[in-house]
Design a protein around this motif. Structure first.
Motif, PDB file in Angstrom:
ATOM      1  N   VAL A 117       0.842  -1.200   0.000  1.00 63.13           N
ATOM      2  CA  VAL A 117       0.000   0.000   0.000  1.00 63.13           C
ATOM      3  C   VAL A 117       0.877   1.250   0.000  1.00 63.13           C
ATOM      4  O   VAL A 117       0.646   2.186  -0.771  1.00 63.13           O
ATOM      5  N   ARG A 118       1.912   1.256   0.839  1.00 60.66           N
ATOM      6  CA  ARG A 118       2.810   2.420   0.903  1.00 60.66           C
ATOM      7  C   ARG A 118       3.535   2.645  -0.415  1.00 60.66           C
ATOM      8  O   ARG A 118       3.787   3.778  -0.807  1.00 60.66           O
ATOM      9  N   GLU A 119       3.860   1.579  -1.121  1.00 62.30           N
ATOM     10  CA  GLU A 119       4.550   1.711  -2.412  1.00 62.30           C
ATOM     11  C   GLU A 119       3.724   2.492  -3.428  1.00 62.30           C
ATOM     12  O   GLU A 119       4.275   3.124  -4.321  1.00 62.30           O
ATOM     13  N   GLN A 120       2.424   2.461  -3.273  1.00 65.43           N
ATOM     14  CA  GLN A 120       1.548   3.135  -4.234  1.00 65.43           C
ATOM     15  C   GLN A 120       1.592   4.659  -4.139  1.00 65.43           C
ATOM     16  O   GLN A 120       1.100   5.358  -5.020  1.00 65.43           O
ATOM     17  N   TRP A 121       2.194   5.201  -3.084  1.00 65.63           N
ATOM     18  CA  TRP A 121       2.332   6.656  -2.976  1.00 65.63           C
ATOM     19  C   TRP A 121       3.396   7.198  -3.917  1.00 65.63           C
ATOM     20  O   TRP A 121       3.352   8.367  -4.301  1.00 65.63           O
ATOM     21  N   VAL A 122       4.386   6.370  -4.271  1.00 62.91           N
ATOM     22  CA  VAL A 122       5.512   6.855  -5.077  1.00 62.91           C
ATOM     23  C   VAL A 122       4.998   7.409  -6.408  1.00 62.91           C
ATOM     24  O   VAL A 122       4.266   6.751  -7.140  1.00 62.91           O
ATOM     25  N   GLY A 123       5.388   8.646  -6.691  1.00 58.30           N
ATOM     26  CA  GLY A 123       4.968   9.323  -7.910  1.00 58.30           C
ATOM     27  C   GLY A 123       3.709  10.158  -7.760  1.00 58.30           C
ATOM     28  O   GLY A 123       3.378  10.942  -8.653  1.00 58.30           O
ATOM     29  N   ALA A 124       3.021  10.008  -6.648  1.00 57.84           N
ATOM     30  CA  ALA A 124       1.778  10.772  -6.444  1.00 57.84           C
ATOM     31  C   ALA A 124       2.095  12.240  -6.160  1.00 57.84           C
ATOM     32  O   ALA A 124       3.059  12.562  -5.478  1.00 57.84           O
ATOM     33  N   LEU A 125       1.264  13.109  -6.700  1.00 54.89           N
ATOM     34  CA  LEU A 125       1.314  14.541  -6.401  1.00 54.89           C
ATOM     35  C   LEU A 125       0.184  14.836  -5.432  1.00 54.89           C
ATOM     36  O   LEU A 125      -0.988  14.630  -5.751  1.00 54.89           O
ATOM     37  N   LEU A 126       0.545  15.302  -4.240  1.00 55.10           N
ATOM     38  CA  LEU A 126      -0.429  15.534  -3.180  1.00 55.10           C
ATOM     39  C   LEU A 126      -0.501  17.021  -2.866  1.00 55.10           C
ATOM     40  O   LEU A 126       0.530  17.648  -2.596  1.00 55.10           O
ATOM     41  N   PRO A 127      -1.699  17.601  -2.888  1.00 53.04           N
ATOM     42  CA  PRO A 127      -1.811  19.025  -2.570  1.00 53.04           C
ATOM     43  C   PRO A 127      -1.564  19.307  -1.088  1.00 53.04           C
ATOM     44  O   PRO A 127      -1.982  18.538  -0.232  1.00 53.04           O
ATOM     45  N   VAL A 128      -0.855  20.381  -0.835  1.00 51.50           N
ATOM     46  CA  VAL A 128      -0.575  20.818   0.530  1.00 51.50           C
ATOM     47  C   VAL A 128      -1.288  22.148   0.716  1.00 51.50           C
ATOM     48  O   VAL A 128      -0.985  23.121   0.022  1.00 51.50           O
ATOM     49  N   ARG A 129      -2.234  22.176   1.623  1.00 49.28           N
ATOM     50  CA  ARG A 129      -3.054  23.369   1.841  1.00 49.28           C
ATOM     51  C   ARG A 129      -2.644  24.131   3.103  1.00 49.28           C
ATOM     52  O   ARG A 129      -3.123  25.212   3.352  1.00 49.28           O
ATOM     53  N   GLN A 130      -1.763  23.548   3.869  1.00 53.40           N
ATOM     54  CA  GLN A 130      -1.324  24.154   5.126  1.00 53.40           C
ATOM     55  C   GLN A 130      -0.007  24.883   4.886  1.00 53.40           C
ATOM     56  O   GLN A 130       0.943  24.300   4.370  1.00 53.40           O
ATOM     57  N   PRO A 131       0.083  26.152   5.272  1.00 54.41           N
ATOM     58  CA  PRO A 131       1.348  26.882   5.083  1.00 54.41           C
ATOM     59  C   PRO A 131       2.480  26.226   5.861  1.00 54.41           C
ATOM     60  O   PRO A 131       2.268  25.655   6.925  1.00 54.41           O
ATOM     61  N   ARG A 132       3.667  26.280   5.295  1.00 52.42           N
ATOM     62  CA  ARG A 132       4.859  25.755   5.964  1.00 52.42           C
ATOM     63  C   ARG A 132       5.613  26.921   6.588  1.00 52.42           C
ATOM     64  O   ARG A 132       5.644  28.011   6.037  1.00 52.42           O
ATOM     65  N   PRO A 133       6.249  26.708   7.731  1.00 46.68           N
ATOM     66  CA  PRO A 133       7.005  27.802   8.366  1.00 46.68           C
ATOM     67  C   PRO A 133       8.219  28.185   7.522  1.00 46.68           C
ATOM     68  O   PRO A 133       8.908  27.314   6.999  1.00 46.68           O
ATOM     69  N   VAL A 134       8.446  29.477   7.384  1.00 50.34           N
ATOM     70  CA  VAL A 134       9.593  29.936   6.595  1.00 50.34           C
ATOM     71  C   VAL A 134      10.900  29.771   7.363  1.00 50.34           C
ATOM     72  O   VAL A 134      11.968  29.714   6.769  1.00 50.34           O
ATOM     73  N   GLU A 135      10.817  29.688   8.668  1.00 48.79           N
ATOM     74  CA  GLU A 135      12.035  29.643   9.477  1.00 48.79           C
ATOM     75  C   GLU A 135      12.666  28.261   9.565  1.00 48.79           C
ATOM     76  O   GLU A 135      13.750  28.117  10.112  1.00 48.79           O
ATOM     77  N   GLY A 136      12.022  27.236   9.063  1.00 42.64           N
ATOM     78  CA  GLY A 136      12.644  25.921   9.112  1.00 42.64           C
ATOM     79  C   GLY A 136      11.645  24.783   9.078  1.00 42.64           C
ATOM     80  O   GLY A 136      10.497  24.960   8.682  1.00 42.64           O
ATOM     81  N   PRO A 137      12.083  23.607   9.505  1.00 41.99           N
ATOM     82  CA  PRO A 137      11.245  22.407   9.456  1.00 41.99           C
ATOM     83  C   PRO A 137       9.972  22.537  10.288  1.00 41.99           C
ATOM     84  O   PRO A 137       9.913  23.314  11.240  1.00 41.99           O
ATOM     85  N   GLU A 138       8.989  21.746   9.916  1.00 42.07           N
ATOM     86  CA  GLU A 138       7.731  21.705  10.659  1.00 42.07           C
ATOM     87  C   GLU A 138       7.614  20.337  11.316  1.00 42.07           C
ATOM     88  O   GLU A 138       7.535  19.315  10.633  1.00 42.07           O
ATOM     89  N   SER A 139       7.636  20.312  12.643  1.00 42.17           N
ATOM     90  CA  SER A 139       7.600  19.036  13.352  1.00 42.17           C
ATOM     91  C   SER A 139       6.159  18.643  13.695  1.00 42.17           C
ATOM     92  O   SER A 139       5.289  19.486  13.871  1.00 42.17           O
ATOM     93  N   PHE A 140       5.959  17.340  13.763  1.00 45.86           N
ATOM     94  CA  PHE A 140       4.654  16.751  14.073  1.00 45.86           C
ATOM     95  C   PHE A 140       4.858  15.548  14.981  1.00 45.86           C
ATOM     96  O   PHE A 140       5.944  14.970  15.022  1.00 45.86           O
ATOM     97  N   LEU A 141       3.808  15.150  15.651  1.00 43.58           N
ATOM     98  CA  LEU A 141       3.742  13.846  16.290  1.00 43.58           C
ATOM     99  C   LEU A 141       2.826  13.005  15.416  1.00 43.58           C
ATOM    100  O   LEU A 141       1.652  13.330  15.240  1.00 43.58           O
ATOM    101  N   GLY A 142       3.372  11.966  14.839  1.00 42.08           N
ATOM    102  CA  GLY A 142       2.600  11.096  13.958  1.00 42.08           C
ATOM    103  C   GLY A 142       2.157   9.856  14.697  1.00 42.08           C
ATOM    104  O   GLY A 142       2.948   9.206  15.377  1.00 42.08           O
ATOM    105  N   VAL A 143       0.890   9.531  14.566  1.00 41.94           N
ATOM    106  CA  VAL A 143       0.328   8.334  15.200  1.00 41.94           C
ATOM    107  C   VAL A 143       0.185   7.263  14.127  1.00 41.94           C
ATOM    108  O   VAL A 143      -0.347   7.521  13.048  1.00 41.94           O
ATOM    109  N   ASP A 144       0.678   6.070  14.418  1.00 40.49           N
ATOM    110  CA  ASP A 144       0.614   4.964  13.467  1.00 40.49           C
ATOM    111  C   ASP A 144      -0.830   4.689  13.056  1.00 40.49           C
ATOM    112  O   ASP A 144      -1.743   4.753  13.894  1.00 40.49           O
ATOM    113  N   VAL A 145      -1.035   4.366  11.786  1.00 39.28           N
ATOM    114  CA  VAL A 145      -2.394   4.177  11.286  1.00 39.28           C
ATOM    115  C   VAL A 145      -3.053   2.900  11.790  1.00 39.28           C
ATOM    116  O   VAL A 145      -4.277   2.835  11.869  1.00 39.28           O
ATOM    117  N   LEU A 146      -2.253   1.895  12.122  1.00 42.23           N
ATOM    118  CA  LEU A 146      -2.833   0.641  12.587  1.00 42.23           C
ATOM    119  C   LEU A 146      -2.744   0.467  14.099  1.00 42.23           C
ATOM    120  O   LEU A 146      -3.656  -0.084  14.707  1.00 42.23           O
TER     121      LEU A 146
END
Length: 133
Positions: free
Chosen positions: A25-54
């Motif tokens: 399933v994860r392999e199917q993302w390769v090549g996909a163009l995904l829209p990003v609607r949330q602004p990214r910080p100009v000062e550097g990386p944007e950190s998140f806490l990611g929760v596993d899907v399963l």
């Protein structure tokens, strides 16, 4: 026009993303163009806490992430005729994770393209917010 926020960037997935979904399933993302609607910080990386899907007990610190609306992500998979992956994600999100606000990708898993550039390179994106895919 979609009532959601405008598309600011496109994230082009260039490698198999990390995560709890099956590899096929994860392999199917390769090549996909995904829209990003949330602004990214100009000062550097944007950190998140990611929760596993399963396994919701697994939480990962993502130092630089890209958040994508789940509906947009499913639409991208369908537009690429990756219906099995779209079905897997759709069933998971509908049945087990209906309140998921975004799918997270690590920034190094792809390229960020400004909206105008992505639409110039991929004219079919012009109708993204008007398509009901």
């Amino acid at each position: 026009m979609d009532e959601r926020r405008e598309i600011l960037y496109w994230f082009r997935v260039s490698c198999v993303p990390y995560g709890g979904a099956p590899l096929v399933v994860r392999e199917q993302w390769v090549g996909a163009l995904l829209p990003v609607r949330q602004p990214r910080p100009v000062e550097g990386p944007e950190s998140f806490l990611g929760v596993d899907v399963l396994d919701r007990r697994i939480v990962n610190a993502i130092q630089d992430g890209v958040a994508v609306d789940p509906g947009d992500a499913l639409k991208a998979l369908r537009r690429l005729d990756r219906h099995e992956a779209a079905q897997w994600w759709g069933q998971l999100l509908e049945a087990r994770r209906p309140r998921v606000a975004s799918l997270l990708f690590r920034r190094h898993e792809g390229d960020l393209l400004p909206d105008r550039m992505a639409r110039m390179l991929h004219p079919d994106l012009e109708t993204w917010d008007y398509d009901v895919t």
